[in-house]
Design a protein around this motif. Structure first.
Motif, PDB file in Angstrom:
ATOM      1  N   GLU A 138      35.058  47.859  44.074  1.00 18.23           N
ATOM      2  CA  GLU A 138      35.863  47.225  43.036  1.00 18.23           C
ATOM      3  C   GLU A 138      36.399  45.908  43.572  1.00 18.23           C
ATOM      4  OE1 GLU A 138      38.873  49.138  40.120  1.00 18.23           O
ATOM      5  OE2 GLU A 138      40.060  48.374  41.803  1.00 18.23           O
ATOM      6  N   CYS A 139      36.193  44.849  42.790  1.00 15.98           N
ATOM      7  CA  CYS A 139      36.702  43.532  43.153  1.00 15.98           C
ATOM      8  C   CYS A 139      38.164  43.479  42.736  1.00 15.98           C
ATOM      9  CB  CYS A 139      35.871  42.474  42.426  1.00 15.98           C
ATOM     10  SG  CYS A 139      36.494  40.808  42.661  1.00 15.98           S
ATOM     11  N   SER A 140      39.023  43.089  43.663  1.00 13.13           N
ATOM     12  CA  SER A 140      40.455  43.151  43.361  1.00 13.13           C
ATOM     13  C   SER A 140      40.918  42.031  42.421  1.00 13.13           C
ATOM     14  CB  SER A 140      41.270  43.117  44.646  1.00 13.13           C
ATOM     15  OG  SER A 140      41.067  41.878  45.279  1.00 13.13           O
ATOM     16  N   TRP A 141      40.056  41.058  42.144  1.00 13.91           N
ATOM     17  CA  TRP A 141      40.521  39.957  41.285  1.00 13.91           C
ATOM     18  C   TRP A 141      40.652  40.370  39.830  1.00 13.91           C
ATOM     19  CZ3 TRP A 141      39.534  34.182  42.452  1.00 13.91           C
ATOM     20  CH2 TRP A 141      40.099  33.900  43.705  1.00 13.91           C
ATOM     21  N   HIS A 142      39.571  40.915  39.265  1.00 14.65           N
ATOM     22  CA  HIS A 142      39.660  41.319  37.839  1.00 14.65           C
ATOM     23  C   HIS A 142      39.178  42.754  37.671  1.00 14.65           C
ATOM     24  CE1 HIS A 142      38.768  36.902  38.031  1.00 14.65           C
ATOM     25  NE2 HIS A 142      39.945  36.915  37.453  1.00 14.65           N
ATOM     26  N   PHE A 143      39.109  43.468  38.782  1.00 14.05           N
ATOM     27  CA  PHE A 143      38.768  44.892  38.768  1.00 14.05           C
ATOM     28  C   PHE A 143      37.374  45.205  38.227  1.00 14.05           C
ATOM     29  CE2 PHE A 143      43.364  44.277  38.279  1.00 14.05           C
ATOM     30  CZ  PHE A 143      43.720  44.645  39.560  1.00 14.05           C
ATOM     31  N   GLY A 144      36.459  44.248  38.339  1.00 17.48           N
ATOM     32  CA  GLY A 144      35.064  44.519  38.024  1.00 17.48           C
ATOM     33  C   GLY A 144      34.478  45.408  39.122  1.00 17.48           C
ATOM     34  N   THR A 145      33.403  46.135  38.796  1.00 12.89           N
ATOM     35  CA  THR A 145      32.812  47.050  39.785  1.00 12.89           C
ATOM     36  C   THR A 145      31.291  46.905  39.862  1.00 12.89           C
ATOM     37  OG1 THR A 145      32.698  48.802  38.118  1.00 12.89           O
ATOM     38  CG2 THR A 145      34.640  48.810  39.546  1.00 12.89           C
ATOM     39  N   ARG A 203      29.532  37.958  47.792  1.00 13.09           N
ATOM     40  CA  ARG A 203      30.330  37.303  46.752  1.00 13.09           C
ATOM     41  C   ARG A 203      30.204  38.017  45.414  1.00 13.09           C
ATOM     42  NH1 ARG A 203      29.043  31.302  45.901  1.00 13.09           N
ATOM     43  NH2 ARG A 203      29.947  31.169  47.968  1.00 13.09           N
ATOM     44  N   CYS A 204      31.340  38.345  44.837  1.00 15.35           N
ATOM     45  CA  CYS A 204      31.383  38.932  43.496  1.00 15.35           C
ATOM     46  C   CYS A 204      30.633  38.007  42.544  1.00 15.35           C
ATOM     47  CB  CYS A 204      32.846  39.072  43.056  1.00 15.35           C
ATOM     48  SG  CYS A 204      33.025  39.748  41.390  1.00 15.35           S
ATOM     49  N   THR A 205      29.824  38.570  41.629  1.00 18.32           N
ATOM     50  CA  THR A 205      29.067  37.702  40.713  1.00 18.32           C
ATOM     51  C   THR A 205      29.944  37.177  39.577  1.00 18.32           C
ATOM     52  OG1 THR A 205      28.318  39.619  39.430  1.00 18.32           O
ATOM     53  CG2 THR A 205      26.863  38.855  41.201  1.00 18.32           C
ATOM     54  N   HIS A 206      31.195  37.590  39.544  1.00 17.19           N
ATOM     55  CA  HIS A 206      32.110  37.078  38.512  1.00 17.19           C
ATOM     56  C   HIS A 206      32.952  35.910  39.004  1.00 17.19           C
ATOM     57  CE1 HIS A 206      35.859  37.391  35.935  1.00 17.19           C
ATOM     58  NE2 HIS A 206      34.913  37.212  35.045  1.00 17.19           N
ATOM     59  N   GLY A 207      33.089  35.750  40.306  1.00 18.97           N
ATOM     60  CA  GLY A 207      33.931  34.665  40.813  1.00 18.97           C
ATOM     61  C   GLY A 207      33.696  34.448  42.285  1.00 18.97           C
ATOM     62  N   GLU A 208      34.469  33.538  42.855  1.00 17.35           N
ATOM     63  CA  GLU A 208      34.289  33.167  44.262  1.00 17.35           C
ATOM     64  C   GLU A 208      35.063  34.112  45.173  1.00 17.35           C
ATOM     65  OE1 GLU A 208      32.573  30.140  45.435  1.00 17.35           O
ATOM     66  OE2 GLU A 208      31.723  30.469  43.458  1.00 17.35           O
ATOM     67  N   VAL A 209      34.761  35.373  45.096  1.00 18.11           N
ATOM     68  CA  VAL A 209      35.548  36.350  45.847  1.00 18.11           C
ATOM     69  C   VAL A 209      34.666  37.109  46.838  1.00 18.11           C
ATOM     70  CG1 VAL A 209      37.000  38.398  45.646  1.00 18.11           C
ATOM     71  CG2 VAL A 209      37.086  36.655  43.906  1.00 18.11           C
ATOM     72  N   SER A 210      35.182  37.242  48.058  1.00 15.08           N
ATOM     73  CA  SER A 210      34.457  38.003  49.071  1.00 15.08           C
ATOM     74  C   SER A 210      34.760  39.484  48.885  1.00 15.08           C
ATOM     75  CB  SER A 210      34.927  37.550  50.460  1.00 15.08           C
ATOM     76  OG  SER A 210      34.646  38.569  51.410  1.00 15.08           O
ATOM     77  N   MET A 230      33.143  45.958  33.643  1.00 12.09           N
ATOM     78  CA  MET A 230      33.518  44.614  33.202  1.00 12.09           C
ATOM     79  C   MET A 230      34.703  44.111  34.024  1.00 12.09           C
ATOM     80  SD  MET A 230      31.410  43.644  30.977  1.00 12.09           S
ATOM     81  CE  MET A 230      31.926  42.544  29.680  1.00 12.09           C
ATOM     82  N   PRO A 231      34.808  42.809  34.237  1.00 15.03           N
ATOM     83  CA  PRO A 231      34.016  41.744  33.616  1.00 15.03           C
ATOM     84  C   PRO A 231      32.721  41.404  34.361  1.00 15.03           C
ATOM     85  CG  PRO A 231      35.740  40.768  34.941  1.00 15.03           C
ATOM     86  CD  PRO A 231      35.916  42.248  35.058  1.00 15.03           C
ATOM     87  N   CYS A 232      32.308  42.202  35.332  1.00 13.02           N
ATOM     88  CA  CYS A 232      31.076  41.876  36.059  1.00 13.02           C
ATOM     89  C   CYS A 232      29.861  42.268  35.216  1.00 13.02           C
ATOM     90  CB  CYS A 232      31.043  42.596  37.402  1.00 13.02           C
ATOM     91  SG  CYS A 232      32.452  42.155  38.429  1.00 13.02           S
ATOM     92  N   GLU A 233      28.940  41.331  35.052  1.00  8.92           N
ATOM     93  CA  GLU A 233      27.755  41.598  34.242  1.00  8.92           C
ATOM     94  C   GLU A 233      26.475  41.414  35.027  1.00  8.92           C
ATOM     95  OE1 GLU A 233      28.090  40.334  29.894  1.00  8.92           O
ATOM     96  OE2 GLU A 233      29.217  38.791  31.004  1.00  8.92           O
TER      97      GLU A 233
END
Ligand code: FES
Length: 104
Positions: free
Chosen positions: A64-71, A44-51, A82-85
């Motif tokens: 890269e998470c396709s929701w907000h392009f955090g890496t 799970r992405c630490t920015h949201g509920e995304v697999s 960003m936005p992953c912290e």
């Protein structure tokens, strides 16, 4: 105490691909093939509920998470864009006789 689980044949994760798996304790993890080496992180992405295994793309060692392009760097779990912290949890991986083993 940590345990090791046998997951899948390494051949089922082609280079540059991500595969989702469930550990015996119910946690979802993502397995990545980076240049022939397998790495494991929480799915799970630490920015949201995304697999990440379903919605992420792997480029080198970066997912890269396709929701907000955090890496994230999948080799360390570190958030690299960003936005992953917050870092992803990582798991030690060993390939034994062609089978991926993960310690959790
Ligand atoms: S949910 Fe993954 S970057 Fe926002």
């Amino acid at each position: 105490m940590s345990e090791t689980v046998k997951l899948c044949p390494v051949d089922e994760i082609p280079e540059g691909e991500i595969r989702g798996e469930t550990l015996p304790d119910g946690s979802r993890i993502a397995l990545y093939n980076v240049g022939g080496r397998i790495f494991a992180t929480a799915d799970r992405c630490t920015h949201g509920e995304v697999s990440l295994s379903e919605e992420g793309t792997l480029e080198g060692k970066t997912v890269e998470c396709s929701w907000h392009f955090g890496t994230f760097d999948v080799t360390t779990g570190e958030a690299t864009g960003m936005p992953c912290e917050h870092a992803l949890k990582t798991y030690p991986v060993e390939v034994i006789e062609g089978v991926v083993h993960v310690t959790y």
